[in-house]
Write a protein that holds these residues in place. Structure first.
Motif, mmCIF file in Angstrom:
data_model
loop_
_atom_site.group_PDB
_atom_site.id
_atom_site.type_symbol
_atom_site.label_atom_id
_atom_site.label_comp_id
_atom_site.label_asym_id
_atom_site.label_seq_id
_atom_site.Cartn_x
_atom_site.Cartn_y
_atom_site.Cartn_z
ATOM 1 N N PRO A 43 -7.058 2.641 -6.619
ATOM 2 C CA PRO A 43 -6.632 2.173 -5.453
ATOM 3 C C PRO A 43 -6.974 3.259 -4.450
ATOM 4 O O PRO A 43 -6.730 4.662 -4.663
ATOM 5 C CB PRO A 43 -5.073 2.158 -5.399
ATOM 6 C CG PRO A 43 -4.876 2.020 -6.971
ATOM 7 C CD PRO A 43 -5.781 2.825 -7.557
ATOM 8 N N SER A 44 -7.590 2.949 -3.201
ATOM 9 C CA SER A 44 -8.046 3.819 -2.078
ATOM 10 C C SER A 44 -6.958 4.716 -1.754
ATOM 11 O O SER A 44 -6.955 5.942 -1.351
ATOM 12 C CB SER A 44 -8.556 3.289 -0.942
ATOM 13 O OG SER A 44 -9.676 2.367 -1.446
ATOM 14 N N VAL B 57 -9.030 -1.296 -3.220
ATOM 15 C CA VAL B 57 -9.720 -0.206 -4.368
ATOM 16 C C VAL B 57 -10.885 0.264 -3.517
ATOM 17 O O VAL B 57 -11.673 -0.013 -2.861
ATOM 18 C CB VAL B 57 -9.714 -1.192 -5.637
ATOM 19 C CG1 VAL B 57 -8.524 -1.358 -6.031
ATOM 20 C CG2 VAL B 57 -10.550 -2.456 -5.263
ATOM 21 N N VAL C 23 -3.872 -4.574 -1.346
ATOM 22 C CA VAL C 23 -3.910 -3.254 -1.472
ATOM 23 C C VAL C 23 -5.511 -2.879 -1.893
ATOM 24 O O VAL C 23 -5.969 -3.428 -2.912
ATOM 25 C CB VAL C 23 -3.267 -2.585 -2.729
ATOM 26 C CG1 VAL C 23 -3.298 -1.149 -3.160
ATOM 27 C CG2 VAL C 23 -1.622 -2.748 -2.465
ATOM 28 N N VAL D 61 2.149 1.930 -3.610
ATOM 29 C CA VAL D 61 1.154 2.583 -4.640
ATOM 30 C C VAL D 61 1.045 4.048 -4.341
ATOM 31 O O VAL D 61 0.953 4.869 -4.917
ATOM 32 C CB VAL D 61 -0.043 1.963 -4.424
ATOM 33 C CG1 VAL D 61 -0.974 2.534 -5.537
ATOM 34 C CG2 VAL D 61 0.266 0.414 -4.787
ATOM 35 N N TYR E 146 -11.495 0.156 -9.923
ATOM 36 C CA TYR E 146 -10.239 -0.102 -9.875
ATOM 37 C C TYR E 146 -9.067 0.827 -9.411
ATOM 38 O O TYR E 146 -7.982 0.631 -9.340
ATOM 39 C CB TYR E 146 -9.621 -0.596 -11.260
ATOM 40 C CG TYR E 146 -10.467 -1.730 -11.804
ATOM 41 C CD1 TYR E 146 -10.486 -3.128 -11.367
ATOM 42 C CD2 TYR E 146 -11.062 -1.523 -12.890
ATOM 43 C CE1 TYR E 146 -11.336 -3.817 -11.767
ATOM 44 C CE2 TYR E 146 -12.043 -2.537 -13.454
ATOM 45 C CZ TYR E 146 -12.070 -3.779 -12.901
ATOM 46 O OH TYR E 146 -12.714 -4.765 -13.503
ATOM 47 N N GLN F 145 -3.762 -6.053 -5.656
ATOM 48 C CA GLN F 145 -5.118 -6.154 -5.090
ATOM 49 C C GLN F 145 -5.039 -7.384 -4.057
ATOM 50 O O GLN F 145 -5.475 -7.427 -2.994
ATOM 51 C CB GLN F 145 -6.062 -6.092 -5.918
ATOM 52 C CG GLN F 145 -7.493 -5.875 -5.493
ATOM 53 C CD GLN F 145 -8.431 -5.614 -6.138
ATOM 54 O OE1 GLN F 145 -8.328 -5.526 -7.401
ATOM 55 N NE2 GLN F 145 -9.850 -5.786 -5.719
ATOM 56 N N VAL G 12 -1.236 -1.277 -9.783
ATOM 57 C CA VAL G 12 -2.071 -2.479 -9.022
ATOM 58 C C VAL G 12 -2.264 -3.297 -9.769
ATOM 59 O O VAL G 12 -2.214 -4.520 -9.397
ATOM 60 C CB VAL G 12 -3.136 -1.681 -8.228
ATOM 61 C CG1 VAL G 12 -4.194 -2.791 -7.468
ATOM 62 C CG2 VAL G 12 -2.894 -0.770 -7.076
ATOM 63 N N THR H 93 0.955 -1.448 -0.187
ATOM 64 C CA THR H 93 0.082 0.009 -0.079
ATOM 65 C C THR H 93 0.794 1.189 0.196
ATOM 66 O O THR H 93 0.580 2.142 -0.759
ATOM 67 C CB THR H 93 -0.774 -0.040 1.187
ATOM 68 O OG1 THR H 93 -1.715 -1.189 1.218
ATOM 69 C CG2 THR H 93 -1.863 1.295 1.291
#
Length: 582
Positions: free
Chosen positions: A366-367, A245, A243, A201, A364, A239, A233, A198
C-alpha cells in the motif's frame, strides 16, 4: 642467468601504501578475519531487510518509480565499502536527500515526470564529481564548516517538511499547496474529506513501526510494517475500497546509463548540487564520526568525501539518486552484530536476487505504508535532545538553530541551504573578527595570569596593563584589535606606563594586521607608554628579519614570557638608590 628478485622485497610495501591511500576499505578487507563473517552476514541481512521498504519510500518522496530507490543500494554500497575509511557506515538513499531532490526537481521540471529521473541522476552525478574534486583539493574540512546548531536546525526543519508532505497521503488527501504553512492550512481545511480505509492502513503501519521500534528493536520494522499493511489490504479487500498500492515494479538489474539534461538547466543544477553536496557530506561525516567515536577508531574526512563522491557517481550511472551515510541502516547493522564493512557488501548481494526474482510481491504494498515509513523517518530526524543541550550551553546558538529551522519551513529546503551557508559565514566572521579580549592579572599561589573579568581575585597594577587578544590579527579583525587596544589603554587611566600584549593566542597576522599593530602602538608611545610583547619573540624576530619589518615593529620590546615582561617593568620602574649615578 640473472638472479630472480624477491617479489616481496620492495614492491609490496609500495602497493600496500597506495592501496591504503586510494582504497582504505579494500586494504581493510585484505585483512578480513573469517571469525567476523557470521556477524557481518547477520548485519547485512538486517540492512537488506530495512533497505527494501526504506529505499522504495525514499524514491516515492523524490518523485521517482520505486525500483530506482533499490538501485541505489547495490553498486554504491560496494563502492563505499572499498573506498571508505569507516568500518561500519552503510550508504544509501535517505529521506533528507530525497526531499532536497524533490525540491530541485519541482523547480526544474514542474509537471513533467518524464524529466524527473534524468534531473535526479544528473544532480547525483554532479554531487559525486563535486565530492571527488573536494577530496583532490583536500577540502574534507568542509564537514566542519556547518556548526552543529545549524545542522540540527536545518535537519529539524527538513524533518518537519517530510512529515507534513506525507500527512496528505496518510489521510487519503490530495494536497496541492506549496510551502509548509500553506500546505498545513490546506491539510487542516481538507480533513473532512479523509479517506478512512487509507487512514486505517496508514495508522496500522505507524502502529507497527512504533511498536517494533520500542519493543523489538532488532526487527526490521519498516519491512514488518510493509508486510502487515499488505496483508491487511489484501485480507480486507481494501484496494477495491480505494486504498492505493505502488503497482508493478520491474524486475532486473539497472543498466548503466549516463544522464542527459538540456544544457540551459546546468547553471541551476550546479547550484542545487552544491547545496546537496554540502549537506550530504556534513550529515555523512556526522554519522561516520559518531560510530567511529563509539567504537574507538578514526575516519579520514578527505577519503570519506572521495568515497561518498564515487558512491554517488555509481548511483547516478545505475539510474538511482543521491546517497549519503545512513545512520538508520548503520545502527541496524550494529545492533545485529555487524563488525566490518562486509555487512554492506552482504546487503548489496542480497538485494540482487530481490531485484531479479522478488519484485512481484512488491506491487501489493500500500502506498500509505510508504508514507508511514517516511513519517517515522522524519520523526527520527527531529533532534530535540541536541536542541535542548544547545540551549543550555549557549542560548544564541539555540536561536541560530531555530533560524535555520524557520528558513526551511518558510523558504523551502533548497533556498534554506543558501540561508544556512550565510548563517555559517556570519557566525564564522563574528567569532574570528571579534575575538575575546582580556585584561590579565596574577593569581596568588603561582597560578599564573588569568582574566580579571573571570577571576576577581587576580591582582593587577595601575602602571602595567597585560592585554590578551584571543584570535588572529588579520584584515577582518585588525580594526577591532586597534579599537580594543586603545580602549583598554584609555580605561587604564593616566597612570599607565607599560602596555604588554600576550602574543601566544595571536595565531596569525597579515599586512593589514601589522599596520593596525603599528598604528595602535604608535598612539600609545605618543602618550609616553612603553609597548612590549610577550611570547613568540623568536617567531616575530624571524618574521621581521625575513620580511624587513624593522620599521613596522620598531619600538616594540619583545620578551619570551609575560613573567619576564613584568619583571622588566618592575626593574625599570624601581626608584634609583640614594647616591646612584643617573
Amino acid at each position: 642467468m640473472s638472479p630472480v628478485s624477491d617479489p616481496g622485497s620492495a614492491s609490496p610495501p609500495t602497493v600496500r601504501s597506495r592501496l591504503r591511500t586510494l582504497a582504505p576499505g579494500l586494504a581493510a578487507l585484505r585483512r578480513y578475519r573469517l571469525a567476523d563473517l557470521p556477524y557481518d552476514l547477520a548485519g547485512g541481512l538486517a540492512v537488506a531487510a530495512v533497505t527494501v521498504p526504506v529505499s522504495i519510500a525514499n524514491a516515492r518522496l523524490a518523485g521517482l518509480p520505486p525500483e530506482h530507490g533499490l538501485y541505489g543500494s547495490i553498486l554504491p554500497l560496494v563502492i563505499y565499502a572499498v573506498l571508505g575509511t569507516s568500518r561500519q557506515l552503510i550508504v544509501g538513499t535517505s529521506a533528507a536527500a530525497a526531499a532536497l531532490l524533490a525540491s530541485a526537481i519541482g523547480v526544474l521540471a514542474p509537471g513533467d515526470p518524464s524529466q524527473h529521473l534524468a534531473i535526479a541522476m544528473m544532480l547525483t552525478l554532479l554531487v559525486g564529481f563535486m565530492c571527488l574534486a573536494a577530496s583532490v583539493l583536500r577540502l574534507g574540512a568542509i564537514a566542519d564548516f556547518l556548526s552543529r546548531p545549524i545542522i540540527v536546525g536545518f535537519m529539524n526543519g527538513l524533518a518537519l517538511s517530510i512529515v507534513l508532505s506525507q500527512l496528505g497521503p496518510l489521510f487519503g488527501l490530495t494536497l496541492t499547496a506549496e510551502g509548509f504553512f500553506p500546505r498545513t492550512l490546506e491539510f487542516l481545511v481538507s480533513l473532512p474529506g479523509t479517506h478512512l480505509p487509507t487512514l486505517l492502513v496508514g495508522l496500522t503501519s505507524l502502529g507497527v513501526l512504533l511498536a517494533a521500534g520500542r519493543f523489538a528493536p532488532r526487527l526490521p520494522a519498516p519491512l514488518v510494517a510493509m508486510l502487515v499493511a499488505g496483508v491487511v489490504v489484501q485480507f480486507l479487500s481494501l484496494q477495491a475500497a480505494g486504498v492505493g498500492v505502488i503497482g508493478a515494479v520491474p524486475a532486473g538489474l539497472p543498466e548503466l546509463t549516463v544522464p542527459f539534461v538540456p544544457l540551459h538547466q546546468m547553471p541551476v543544477l550546479l547550484a542545487e548540487a552544491a547545496g546537496l553536496t554540502l549537506l550530504s557530506f556534513s550529515s555523512t561525516m556526522l554519522a561516520a564520526r559518531s560510530f567511529a567515536e563509539r567504537n574507538r577508531y578514526d575516519v579520514d574526512a578527505d577519503r570519506e568525501i572521495a568515497a561518498l563522491g564515487a558512491a554517488n557517481v555509481a548511483a547516478s550511472l545505475s539510474q538511482s539518486f543521491a546517497v549519503t551515510g545512513s545512520a538508520l541502516r548503520t545502527s541496524v547493522a550494529e545492533a545485529s552484530g555487524a563488525r566490518t564493512q562486509v555487512a554492506g557488501l552482504v546487503a548489496a548481494l542480497v538485494l540482487v536476487p530481490v531485484l531479479l526474482f522478488l519484485t512481484g510481491p512488491l506491487q501489493y504494498i500500500p502506498s500509505v505504508a510508504l508514507s508511514a515509513i517516511l513519517i517515522t523517518a522524519g520523526l527520527s530526524m527531529l533532534n530535540w535532545d541536541d536542541l535542548r543541550a544547545i540551549h543550555r550551553i549557549e542560548p544564541q546558538e539555540f536561536w541560530l538553530a531555530m533560524v535555520a529551522t524557520s528558513g526551511v519551513l518558510v523558504f523551502g529546503a533548497i533556498q534554506a541551504i543558501l540561508l544556512v551557508v550565510v548563517l555559517a559565514l556570519l557566525r564564522f566572521v563574528r567569532l574570528t573578527a571579534r575575538p575575546r579580549v582580556e585584561i590579565l592579572g596574577e593569581l596568588e599561589g603561582g597560578a599564573g595570569y588569568q582574566s580579571v573579568a573571570r577571576h576577581p581575585a587576580a591582582r593587577w597594577q595601575a602602571g602595567l596593563l597585560l592585554f590578551r587578544y584571543n584570535g588572529p590579527i588579520v584584515f577582518f579583525s585588525a580594526p577591532h584589535f586597534k579599537r580594543e587596544v586603545l580602549a583598554a589603554a584609555a580605561a587604564a587611566g593616566p597612570d599607565l606606563r607599560w602596555f604588554v600584549i600576550d602574543l601566544l593566542p595571536v595565531s596569525q597576522i597579515d599586512a593589514t594586521g601589522l599596520f593596525a599593530v603599528r598604528d595602535a602602538f604608535d598612539t600609545l608611545r605618543a602618550r609616553g607608554i612603553v609597548v612590549a610583547a610577550a611570547g613568540r619573540d623568536t617567531e616575530w624576530a624571524d618574521r621581521a628579519a625575513r620580511r624587513d619589518l624593522g620599521g613596522v615593529l620598531a619600538g616594540i620590546r619583545f620578551f619570551p614570557t609575560l613573567r619576564l615582561a613584568e619583571l622588566a617593568y618592575h626593574e625599570e620602574m624601581r626608584p634609583p638608590l640614594p647616591g646612584a649615578r643617573a
